[in-house]
Design a protein around this motif. Structure first.
Motif: not given
Length: 281
Positions: A184, A211, A218, A221-222, A225-228, A250
């Motif tokens: 980020r 991954w 991708q 993003g995962a 921002f998606q906390n995957r 996190d």
């Protein structure tokens, strides 16, 4: 044997400045003294060749660690600007993990010992004064010697940690191994390396590529921002699952230090139980 990284725009590793009292000519190596052999790799900073220097590897009178690749010296005269490091014949941990024979070479305890090697090397770097944050910790940046000892290398993105946090906006690395705060562009500290270590531990336990099937954008993003997080197989022991999950917290302050990770892995290696249940990787 030595590992020579050469390019006209190469930047010398920042950890060379840890002992400013050393005379720089003591670290200087003449290009003519190097017997350059075959090319063993290439990267964004230059090409890597195997070489001999005075027929052997000299021992440096510096503080060093068995799990950090030994810096031998540097060629600082153009056009052959180069870094000279020890040569590790088995290549990168990434290549070893993802080779067809990895399952035969790397039994469960060997994989855990390799993870311990990485943790020891990073614990050493983080406890230097000032600490060094690697920032690009990944299996391609870990080299393996003949005895399957793993050593940390490639400090191209490394920074000294002068304050509590250091900016990550001006550098780029490999998304699959990077911490969410780093992806980020937020301020980060040594706990970003802890996140990356968790990915490496996952690689060692699963012998899979992190991954797989997702492109870098991708992954950003995962993770950011998606906390995957990577899926931990059910056949992995609860102890190791908990360790990976704590590395991937996190909130960076909730991640363990490498000192505690070293202690955790040593304790696990003394345990008689299986870390991966039969029928898994």
């Amino acid at each position: 044997m030595l590992r020579v990284l050469g390019n006209s725009t190469v930047t010398l590793p920042r950890y060379l400045n840890l002992e400013p009292s050393l005379a720089m000519d003591w670290l200087e190596i003449s290009w003519d003294e190097l017997h350059i052999k075959e090319r063993v790799g290439a990267g964004s900073f230059g090409t890597v060749h195997r070489a001999e220097w005075h027929g052997s590897v000299a021992t440096m009178k510096r503080v060093r660690h068995p799990n950090v690749v030994l810096f031998m010296g540097a060629v600082t005269r153009r056009p052959h600007l180069s870094i000279v490091m020890e040569y590790l014949p088995r290549g990168s941990l990434y290549r070893l993990i993802h080779s067809l024979a990895s399952g035969e070479i790397l039994d469960q305890r060997r994989r855990l010992r390799m993870a311990l090697d990485v943790a020891k090397g990073l614990n050493y770097l983080h406890n230097l004064s000032p600490p060094i944050v690697h920032w690009d910790l990944k299996s391609p940046n870990l080299l393996v010697d003949r005895n399957l000892t793993v050593k940390v290398c490639d400090f191209g993105l490394s920074r000294f940690k002068a304050n509590t946090f250091i900016s990550s906006k001006s550098v780029a690395g490999t998304a699959e191994w990077m911490a969410p705060e780093f992806l980020r562009g937020e301020p980060s500290n040594e706990k970003s390396d802890v996140y990356s270590f968790g990915v490496i531990l996952w690689e060692l336990l699963t012998l899979q590529q992190p991954w797989s099937g997702l492109g870098p954008a991708q992954v950003v993003g995962a993770v950011a921002f998606q906390n995957r997080r990577l899926v931990i197989p059910q056949n992995v022991s609860q102890m190791l699952s908990s360790l990976m999950e704590s590395c991937w917290a996190d909130d960076p302050s909730q991640r363990p230090s490498f000192a505690s990770i070293v202690g955790w892995l040593k304790k696990l290696l003394k345990s008689p139980v299986q870390f991966i249940q039969m029928g898994g990787s």
